[in-house]
Design a protein around this motif. Structure first.
Motif, PDB file in Angstrom:
ATOM      1  N   MET A   1       0.839  -1.198   0.000  1.00  0.00           N
ATOM      2  CA  MET A   1       0.000   0.000   0.000  1.00  0.00           C
ATOM      3  C   MET A   1       0.875   1.250   0.000  1.00  0.00           C
ATOM      4  SD  MET A   1      -2.746   1.317   2.886  1.00  0.00           S
ATOM      5  CE  MET A   1      -3.856  -0.081   2.645  1.00  0.00           C
ATOM      6  N   THR A   2       0.535   2.205  -0.854  1.00  0.00           N
ATOM      7  CA  THR A   2       1.270   3.465  -0.896  1.00  0.00           C
ATOM      8  C   THR A   2       1.056   4.232   0.404  1.00  0.00           C
ATOM      9  OG1 THR A   2       1.035   3.607  -3.299  1.00  0.00           O
ATOM     10  CG2 THR A   2       1.545   5.647  -2.127  1.00  0.00           C
ATOM     11  N   LYS A   3       2.151   4.713   0.960  1.00  0.00           N
ATOM     12  CA  LYS A   3       2.098   5.399   2.252  1.00  0.00           C
ATOM     13  C   LYS A   3       2.468   6.863   2.068  1.00  0.00           C
ATOM     14  CE  LYS A   3       3.719   4.786   7.034  1.00  0.00           C
ATOM     15  NZ  LYS A   3       4.588   3.955   7.915  1.00  0.00           N
ATOM     16  N   ILE A   4       1.663   7.738   2.668  1.00  0.00           N
ATOM     17  CA  ILE A   4       1.833   9.177   2.519  1.00  0.00           C
ATOM     18  C   ILE A   4       2.002   9.831   3.880  1.00  0.00           C
ATOM     19  CG2 ILE A   4       0.728  11.322   1.726  1.00  0.00           C
ATOM     20  CD1 ILE A   4      -0.874   9.550  -0.259  1.00  0.00           C
ATOM     21  N   GLY A   5       2.983  10.716   3.993  1.00  0.00           N
ATOM     22  CA  GLY A   5       3.085  11.594   5.149  1.00  0.00           C
ATOM     23  C   GLY A   5       2.486  12.939   4.771  1.00  0.00           C
ATOM     24  N   PHE A   6       1.568  13.441   5.574  1.00  0.00           N
ATOM     25  CA  PHE A   6       0.862  14.690   5.238  1.00  0.00           C
ATOM     26  C   PHE A   6       1.032  15.668   6.388  1.00  0.00           C
ATOM     27  CE2 PHE A   6      -2.197  17.744   4.041  1.00  0.00           C
ATOM     28  CZ  PHE A   6      -2.631  17.496   2.742  1.00  0.00           C
ATOM     29  N   ILE A   7       1.583  16.833   6.084  1.00  0.00           N
ATOM     30  CA  ILE A   7       1.866  17.846   7.098  1.00  0.00           C
ATOM     31  C   ILE A   7       1.002  19.070   6.835  1.00  0.00           C
ATOM     32  CG2 ILE A   7       3.644  19.374   8.044  1.00  0.00           C
ATOM     33  CD1 ILE A   7       5.684  17.167   7.256  1.00  0.00           C
ATOM     34  N   GLY A   8       0.142  19.396   7.806  1.00  0.00           N
ATOM     35  CA  GLY A   8      -0.764  20.531   7.691  1.00  0.00           C
ATOM     36  C   GLY A   8      -2.207  20.069   7.669  1.00  0.00           C
ATOM     37  N   THR A   9      -2.899  20.210   8.787  1.00  0.00           N
ATOM     38  CA  THR A   9      -4.284  19.720   8.886  1.00  0.00           C
ATOM     39  C   THR A   9      -5.260  20.882   9.085  1.00  0.00           C
ATOM     40  OG1 THR A   9      -4.133  19.352  11.290  1.00  0.00           O
ATOM     41  CG2 THR A   9      -3.491  17.534   9.848  1.00  0.00           C
ATOM     42  N   GLY A  10      -5.003  21.991   8.389  1.00  0.00           N
ATOM     43  CA  GLY A  10      -5.877  23.155   8.478  1.00  0.00           C
ATOM     44  C   GLY A  10      -7.093  23.019   7.585  1.00  0.00           C
ATOM     45  N   LEU A  11      -7.641  24.164   7.177  1.00  0.00           N
ATOM     46  CA  LEU A  11      -8.867  24.162   6.376  1.00  0.00           C
ATOM     47  C   LEU A  11      -8.741  23.285   5.140  1.00  0.00           C
ATOM     48  CD1 LEU A  11     -10.045  27.912   6.352  1.00  0.00           C
ATOM     49  CD2 LEU A  11     -11.222  25.962   7.391  1.00  0.00           C
ATOM     50  N   MET A  12      -7.663  23.453   4.399  1.00  0.00           N
ATOM     51  CA  MET A  12      -7.486  22.703   3.160  1.00  0.00           C
ATOM     52  C   MET A  12      -7.023  21.279   3.429  1.00  0.00           C
ATOM     53  SD  MET A  12      -8.393  24.819   0.798  1.00  0.00           S
ATOM     54  CE  MET A  12      -7.720  24.150  -0.726  1.00  0.00           C
ATOM     55  N   GLY A  13      -6.094  21.122   4.341  1.00  0.00           N
ATOM     56  CA  GLY A  13      -5.521  19.817   4.606  1.00  0.00           C
ATOM     57  C   GLY A  13      -6.540  18.780   5.028  1.00  0.00           C
ATOM     58  N   HIS A  14      -7.522  19.196   5.806  1.00  0.00           N
ATOM     59  CA  HIS A  14      -8.529  18.260   6.294  1.00  0.00           C
ATOM     60  C   HIS A  14      -9.200  17.496   5.152  1.00  0.00           C
ATOM     61  CE1 HIS A  14      -8.663  19.088  10.587  1.00  0.00           C
ATOM     62  NE2 HIS A  14      -9.663  18.237  10.680  1.00  0.00           N
ATOM     63  N   GLY A  15      -9.751  18.236   4.212  1.00  0.00           N
ATOM     64  CA  GLY A  15     -10.454  17.577   3.113  1.00  0.00           C
ATOM     65  C   GLY A  15      -9.533  16.755   2.241  1.00  0.00           C
ATOM     66  N   MET A  16      -8.326  17.254   2.017  1.00  0.00           N
ATOM     67  CA  MET A  16      -7.371  16.542   1.164  1.00  0.00           C
ATOM     68  C   MET A  16      -6.970  15.215   1.803  1.00  0.00           C
ATOM     69  SD  MET A  16      -5.303  20.024   0.224  1.00  0.00           S
ATOM     70  CE  MET A  16      -4.013  19.373  -0.836  1.00  0.00           C
ATOM     71  N   ILE A  17      -6.736  15.224   3.112  1.00  0.00           N
ATOM     72  CA  ILE A  17      -6.372  14.000   3.821  1.00  0.00           C
ATOM     73  C   ILE A  17      -7.520  13.000   3.780  1.00  0.00           C
ATOM     74  CG2 ILE A  17      -5.853  13.036   6.101  1.00  0.00           C
ATOM     75  CD1 ILE A  17      -4.331  15.751   6.618  1.00  0.00           C
ATOM     76  N   ARG A  18      -8.719  13.481   4.008  1.00  0.00           N
ATOM     77  CA  ARG A  18      -9.876  12.571   3.985  1.00  0.00           C
ATOM     78  C   ARG A  18     -10.029  11.911   2.612  1.00  0.00           C
ATOM     79  NH1 ARG A  18     -12.854  16.201   7.777  1.00  0.00           N
ATOM     80  NH2 ARG A  18     -12.973  15.005   9.710  1.00  0.00           N
ATOM     81  N   ASN A  19      -9.798  12.659   1.553  1.00  0.00           N
ATOM     82  CA  ASN A  19      -9.913  12.070   0.217  1.00  0.00           C
ATOM     83  C   ASN A  19      -8.810  11.057  -0.054  1.00  0.00           C
ATOM     84  OD1 ASN A  19     -12.303  13.213  -0.931  1.00  0.00           O
ATOM     85  ND2 ASN A  19     -11.265  15.181  -0.996  1.00  0.00           N
ATOM     86  N   LEU A  20      -7.629  11.296   0.463  1.00  0.00           N
ATOM     87  CA  LEU A  20      -6.561  10.296   0.331  1.00  0.00           C
ATOM     88  C   LEU A  20      -6.933   9.015   1.079  1.00  0.00           C
ATOM     89  CD1 LEU A  20      -3.478  12.643   0.771  1.00  0.00           C
ATOM     90  CD2 LEU A  20      -4.086  11.410  -1.320  1.00  0.00           C
ATOM     91  N   LEU A  21      -7.486   9.155   2.280  1.00  0.00           N
ATOM     92  CA  LEU A  21      -7.920   7.987   3.040  1.00  0.00           C
ATOM     93  C   LEU A  21      -9.028   7.243   2.305  1.00  0.00           C
ATOM     94  CD1 LEU A  21      -7.971   9.564   6.623  1.00  0.00           C
ATOM     95  CD2 LEU A  21      -6.411   7.765   5.847  1.00  0.00           C
ATOM     96  N   LYS A  22      -9.979   7.986   1.752  1.00  0.00           N
ATOM     97  CA  LYS A  22     -11.095   7.364   1.029  1.00  0.00           C
ATOM     98  C   LYS A  22     -10.619   6.587  -0.189  1.00  0.00           C
ATOM     99  CE  LYS A  22     -14.563  10.815   2.337  1.00  0.00           C
ATOM    100  NZ  LYS A  22     -15.383  11.972   1.849  1.00  0.00           N
ATOM    101  N   ASN A  23      -9.487   7.038  -0.757  1.00  0.00           N
ATOM    102  CA  ASN A  23      -8.949   6.372  -1.945  1.00  0.00           C
ATOM    103  C   ASN A  23      -7.974   5.246  -1.596  1.00  0.00           C
ATOM    104  OD1 ASN A  23      -9.582   7.704  -4.845  1.00  0.00           O
ATOM    105  ND2 ASN A  23      -9.828   9.232  -3.219  1.00  0.00           N
ATOM    106  N   GLY A  24      -7.924   4.873  -0.327  1.00  0.00           N
ATOM    107  CA  GLY A  24      -7.185   3.692   0.074  1.00  0.00           C
ATOM    108  C   GLY A  24      -5.728   3.895   0.427  1.00  0.00           C
ATOM    109  N   TYR A  25      -5.294   5.143   0.541  1.00  0.00           N
ATOM    110  CA  TYR A  25      -3.911   5.410   0.910  1.00  0.00           C
ATOM    111  C   TYR A  25      -3.740   5.360   2.429  1.00  0.00           C
ATOM    112  CZ  TYR A  25      -3.239   6.935  -3.902  1.00  0.00           C
ATOM    113  OH  TYR A  25      -3.169   6.979  -5.265  1.00  0.00           O
ATOM    114  N   GLN A  26      -2.592   4.873   2.848  1.00  0.00           N
ATOM    115  CA  GLN A  26      -2.236   4.927   4.259  1.00  0.00           C
ATOM    116  C   GLN A  26      -1.606   6.295   4.513  1.00  0.00           C
ATOM    117  OE1 GLN A  26       0.349   1.779   5.564  1.00  0.00           O
ATOM    118  NE2 GLN A  26       0.637   2.644   7.613  1.00  0.00           N
ATOM    119  N   VAL A  27      -2.165   7.041   5.449  1.00  0.00           N
ATOM    120  CA  VAL A  27      -1.736   8.419   5.660  1.00  0.00           C
ATOM    121  C   VAL A  27      -1.316   8.623   7.117  1.00  0.00           C
ATOM    122  CG1 VAL A  27      -2.336  10.860   5.448  1.00  0.00           C
ATOM    123  CG2 VAL A  27      -3.377   9.186   3.896  1.00  0.00           C
TER     124      VAL A  27
END
Length: 286
Positions: A1-27
């Motif tokens: 599984m592709t693994k992603i480190g994501f830094i920044g959970t503000g207004l934009m980051g929240h939705g972007m992270i959720r979409n990565l999770l929904k698409n099966g990425y480990q975040v």
């Protein structure tokens, strides 16, 4: 599984992270304030203790933070990405920042045997939440191709603009165009009220004609309802416009609308509205 480190959970980051999770990425995630990430942890993201740990042992690192100084700290700090990322990792800065900083990160990535892209976005909170962002990218074709599936989880219009820094230059063009459109919406509403028109009837009529725009659709209803909640902070918009103005000045360009709207936005921030949305520009006209 592709693994992603994501830094920044503000207004934009929240939705972007959720979409990565929904698409099966480990975040795995990091933010300076853990409280702002608790809901994402509950959604399945893994918490890390600093940027270096977030960048360690992953395939991709994505950042979207506030200001250029934050980008500098996150990448080049003692506990930053460059201190933790393994060779071969792809680092992607999606913050709107200066093209020169994007090029600095790219060169540092080369020196550390990493891959790098600058990939600022447009589309606001709604685009981040529904995965429809426009993503403007600078870097190498091979790296872009490698990262493309990641981008499709977050956006719809995904274009390699050119070498490192080109994504940021494209975002500057975006913000310059947006500034004029936003001011037009504010001035239109101010005129309609002064002329005694029903603002909603006016909006319903002109939105379908040549005056219609994404800025009008996003912000005219909010302004009519005196809703200044941020989908993109005024203070961050000012940061973007200042970068754009600096880039224009470096090229001996005189962009009168950019200069004027930046002055107006700075005046609005001085009134105490920097944490409202960009539609807070309307305060300048009141």
């Amino acid at each position: 599984m592709t693994k992603i480190g994501f830094i920044g959970t503000g207004l934009m980051g929240h939705g972007m992270i959720r979409n990565l999770l929904k698409n099966g990425y480990q975040v795995q995630i990091w933010n300076r304030t853990k409280a702002k990430a608790e809901d994402l942890i509950n959604d399945g993201a893994d918490w890390t203790d600093d940027a270096a740990q977030c960048a360690h042992d992953v395939d991709f690192v994505i950042t979207i933070v506030g200001y250029p100084k934050d980008v500098e700290e996150v990448y080049f700090g003692e506990h930053g990405i460059l201190a933790g990322a393994n060779p071969g990792t792809t680092i992607i800065d999606m913050t709107t920042t200066s093209p020169q900083l994007a090029q600095k990160i790219y060169q540092a990535a080369v020196d550390h045997k990493l891959l790098a892209l600058d990939a600022p976005v447009s589309g606001g909170l709604a685009g981040a939440e529904n995965g429809s962002l426009s993503i403007m990218i600078g870097g190498d074709q091979a790296t872009f191709d490698h990262a493309f599936p990641i981008f499709t989880a977050m956006g719809k219009q995904i274009v390699l603009q050119g070498p490192a820094g080109s994504g940021q230059h494209t975002k500057m063009a975006n913000q310059i165009a947006l500034a004029g459109a936003l001011a037009g919406v504010c001035e239109s509403l101010r005129y309609a009220k002064a002329a005694g028109l029903d603002p909603q009837k006016m909006f319903d009529t002109i939105r379908a004609g040549a005056a219609g725009s994404a800025q009008m659709e996003a912000f005219m209803p909010m302004l009519i309802n005196n809703d200044f909640k941020a989908t993109f902070y005024m203070k961050h918009f000012i940061k973007d416009l200042k970068i754009a103005q600096g880039e224009a000045n470096d090229r001996d360009l005189k962009l009168a609308i950019l200069d004027q709207i930046l002055k107006e936005c700075q005046a609005v921030e001085a009134m105490g509205f920097g944490d409202e949305g960009t539609q807070a520009l309307y305060h300048w006209y009141e």
